[in-house]
Design a protein around this motif. Sequence first.
Motif, mmCIF file in Angstrom:
data_model
loop_
_atom_site.group_PDB
_atom_site.id
_atom_site.type_symbol
_atom_site.label_atom_id
_atom_site.label_comp_id
_atom_site.label_asym_id
_atom_site.label_seq_id
_atom_site.Cartn_x
_atom_site.Cartn_y
_atom_site.Cartn_z
ATOM 1 N N LEU A 27 34.003 33.999 40.420
ATOM 2 C CA LEU A 27 34.997 34.780 41.518
ATOM 3 C C LEU A 27 35.080 33.988 42.709
ATOM 4 O O LEU A 27 33.803 34.132 43.524
ATOM 5 C CB LEU A 27 34.581 36.338 41.277
ATOM 6 N N ALA A 28 36.181 33.733 43.283
ATOM 7 C CA ALA A 28 36.263 33.049 44.473
ATOM 8 C C ALA A 28 36.133 34.392 45.643
ATOM 9 O O ALA A 28 35.391 33.865 46.681
ATOM 10 C CB ALA A 28 37.430 32.348 44.711
ATOM 11 N N MET A 29 36.917 35.120 45.218
ATOM 12 C CA MET A 29 36.900 36.316 45.988
ATOM 13 C C MET A 29 36.462 37.686 45.513
ATOM 14 O O MET A 29 36.724 37.695 44.051
ATOM 15 C CB MET A 29 38.084 36.219 46.798
ATOM 16 N N LEU A 30 35.805 38.373 46.023
ATOM 17 C CA LEU A 30 35.164 39.828 45.405
ATOM 18 C C LEU A 30 36.562 40.529 44.678
ATOM 19 O O LEU A 30 36.224 41.137 43.450
ATOM 20 C CB LEU A 30 34.744 40.758 46.305
ATOM 21 N N LEU A 31 37.543 40.462 45.146
ATOM 22 C CA LEU A 31 38.869 41.392 44.413
ATOM 23 C C LEU A 31 39.789 40.548 44.123
ATOM 24 O O LEU A 31 40.862 41.341 44.101
ATOM 25 C CB LEU A 31 39.013 42.597 45.329
ATOM 26 N N GLU A 32 39.715 39.328 43.881
ATOM 27 C CA GLU A 32 40.882 38.827 43.547
ATOM 28 C C GLU A 32 41.342 39.165 42.189
ATOM 29 O O GLU A 32 40.864 39.891 41.254
ATOM 30 C CB GLU A 32 40.160 37.176 42.709
ATOM 31 N N ASN A 33 42.765 39.380 42.036
ATOM 32 C CA ASN A 33 43.600 39.957 41.154
ATOM 33 C C ASN A 33 43.579 41.328 40.884
ATOM 34 O O ASN A 33 43.954 42.028 40.083
ATOM 35 C CB ASN A 33 43.389 39.445 39.553
ATOM 36 N N LYS A 34 42.829 42.050 41.947
ATOM 37 C CA LYS A 34 42.814 43.475 41.994
ATOM 38 C C LYS A 34 43.907 44.006 42.677
ATOM 39 O O LYS A 34 44.601 43.770 43.688
ATOM 40 C CB LYS A 34 41.365 44.140 42.458
ATOM 41 N N ALA A 108 53.370 46.883 40.409
ATOM 42 C CA ALA A 108 52.155 45.642 40.203
ATOM 43 C C ALA A 108 51.642 45.656 38.857
ATOM 44 O O ALA A 108 50.751 44.969 38.776
ATOM 45 C CB ALA A 108 51.016 45.942 41.168
ATOM 46 N N GLU A 109 52.072 46.392 37.931
ATOM 47 C CA GLU A 109 51.731 46.458 36.465
ATOM 48 C C GLU A 109 50.303 47.507 36.449
ATOM 49 O O GLU A 109 50.340 47.804 35.290
ATOM 50 C CB GLU A 109 51.490 45.144 36.326
ATOM 51 N N TYR A 110 49.546 47.544 37.299
ATOM 52 C CA TYR A 110 48.329 48.182 37.036
ATOM 53 C C TYR A 110 47.780 48.602 38.305
ATOM 54 O O TYR A 110 48.205 48.162 39.566
ATOM 55 C CB TYR A 110 47.437 47.519 36.238
ATOM 56 N N ILE A 111 46.771 49.288 38.269
ATOM 57 C CA ILE A 111 46.199 49.906 39.509
ATOM 58 C C ILE A 111 44.459 49.753 39.321
ATOM 59 O O ILE A 111 44.025 50.425 38.361
ATOM 60 C CB ILE A 111 46.354 51.171 40.177
ATOM 61 N N ASP A 112 43.988 49.107 40.051
ATOM 62 C CA ASP A 112 42.351 49.086 39.877
ATOM 63 C C ASP A 112 41.491 49.761 40.663
ATOM 64 O O ASP A 112 40.422 50.499 40.362
ATOM 65 C CB ASP A 112 41.812 47.460 40.206
ATOM 66 N N ILE A 113 42.114 50.253 41.866
ATOM 67 C CA ILE A 113 41.267 50.795 42.997
ATOM 68 C C ILE A 113 42.056 52.025 43.708
ATOM 69 O O ILE A 113 43.182 51.741 44.184
ATOM 70 C CB ILE A 113 40.525 49.895 43.919
ATOM 71 N N GLY A 163 38.678 50.842 36.223
ATOM 72 C CA GLY A 163 39.259 51.343 37.562
ATOM 73 C C GLY A 163 38.182 51.581 38.306
ATOM 74 O O GLY A 163 36.932 52.034 37.743
ATOM 75 N N VAL A 164 38.357 52.019 39.563
ATOM 76 C CA VAL A 164 37.129 52.358 40.795
ATOM 77 C C VAL A 164 38.025 53.402 41.472
ATOM 78 O O VAL A 164 39.187 53.162 42.048
ATOM 79 C CB VAL A 164 36.859 51.276 41.444
ATOM 80 N N ILE A 165 37.154 54.359 41.579
ATOM 81 C CA ILE A 165 37.768 55.506 42.510
ATOM 82 C C ILE A 165 36.504 55.540 43.743
ATOM 83 O O ILE A 165 35.609 55.650 43.329
ATOM 84 C CB ILE A 165 37.895 57.071 41.916
ATOM 85 N N LEU A 166 37.156 55.507 44.870
ATOM 86 C CA LEU A 166 36.258 55.648 45.910
ATOM 87 C C LEU A 166 36.438 56.924 46.830
ATOM 88 O O LEU A 166 37.510 57.105 47.151
ATOM 89 C CB LEU A 166 36.044 54.252 46.848
ATOM 90 N N VAL A 255 31.477 47.540 46.363
ATOM 91 C CA VAL A 255 31.340 48.746 45.616
ATOM 92 C C VAL A 255 32.800 48.582 44.850
ATOM 93 O O VAL A 255 32.483 48.966 43.411
ATOM 94 C CB VAL A 255 31.209 50.001 46.155
ATOM 95 N N ALA A 256 33.919 48.059 45.205
ATOM 96 C CA ALA A 256 34.978 48.220 44.309
ATOM 97 C C ALA A 256 35.082 46.943 43.236
ATOM 98 O O ALA A 256 35.902 47.036 42.300
ATOM 99 C CB ALA A 256 36.332 48.274 45.304
ATOM 100 N N SER A 257 34.289 46.115 43.682
ATOM 101 C CA SER A 257 34.270 44.832 42.639
ATOM 102 C C SER A 257 33.606 44.947 41.549
ATOM 103 O O SER A 257 32.730 45.734 41.287
ATOM 104 C CB SER A 257 33.839 43.625 43.616
ATOM 105 N N ASP A 258 33.716 43.961 40.562
ATOM 106 C CA ASP A 258 33.031 43.917 39.343
ATOM 107 C C ASP A 258 31.463 43.727 39.487
ATOM 108 O O ASP A 258 30.949 43.874 38.467
ATOM 109 C CB ASP A 258 33.746 42.865 38.333
#
Length: 277
Positions: A27-34, A108-113, A163-166, A255-258
Amino acid sequence: MTENITNTQYSQPMPTPNPDIKSLDRLAMLLENKVAVIYGAGGPIGGAVARAFAREGARVFLAGRTKAKLDKVADEIRSNGGVADTAVVDALDERTVDEYVDAVVEQAEYIDISFNLISYGDVQGPLTEISVEDFLQPITSAMRTQFLTTRAAARHMVKRGSGVILAFGGDGAQTLPGLGGFKVALDAIEGLRRQWACELGRHGIRVVTLKTGGITETLPDNVPGRDEIVAGIQQAALLNWTATLADVGNVAAFVASDLARTMTATEVNISCGALMD
Ligand SMILES: NC(=O)c1ccc[n+]([C@@H]2O[C@H](COP(=O)([O-])OP(=O)(O)OC[C@H]3O[C@@H](n4cnc5c(N)ncnc54)[C@H](OP(=O)(O)O)[C@@H]3O)[C@@H](O)[C@H]2O)c1
């Protein structure tokens, strides 16, 4: 009212996140593609989280009450090469929240966070001196909005199995006099967070709260007793520093990242030791 979501720069389909730990070092960045939705993104904490998420590669959907405040954050993100959309959304209104989240997923097709950082209209003061309405205001607002935004996101996340709920604030025995219903509201959010975590875990959805001892930068310059409040936050910390807005964004991004895929049903303590677990 949900306004049209602006900015359609991002149109390419994104791959399903791979939770395989072996892929994480690539992973180049923590939340790439999120894809992240942040409510209250025009506020100091929401804005800091939005900037950090975008910096780490997430496409961020910024929701809040005042368009100018959201646009300011979005413009800054875009000028740094990030992708941000804004929408005026009343996060206390059931239909508005549901329609907004559906629109985000359509775009966006989906929601991760999903991270709800709106204010609760709390009236702070000694309990003996406030009305029952003022006492209940932050509790009912917090419960209503946190329930609505989590439910709207979870319905989409369940279909995808991730998914991640914060949440932000945190509970515990430590409190201060004069907070009205505010600390009770933060405790209630943690009860709700546990219930969501219990029900959503089997669907691959994590639910985590950032537990704070207070972010001094968020205190307006003209707030009565500001110096004493800042001194109190600093003195309570075990470290020689307290969390900045940048710290909030950095921890939230992690925390939101994989990389944090093992963390759910818990609080992440960013109080610099002020709140001992
Ligand atoms: N700051 C701290 O140290 C701290 C500590 C513990 C917990 N918290 C909690 O963390 C959250 C964020 O804190 P903050 O300092 O960034 O709060 P803030 O300065 O009050 O900002 C919150 C944002 O929420 C927006 N908002 C309010 N009601 C809304 C609604 N119904 N729908 C959509 N957006 C709405 C506001 O929009 P407008 O600007 O248009 O009004 C504002 O931009 C709050 O819930 C706060 O209680 C903060």
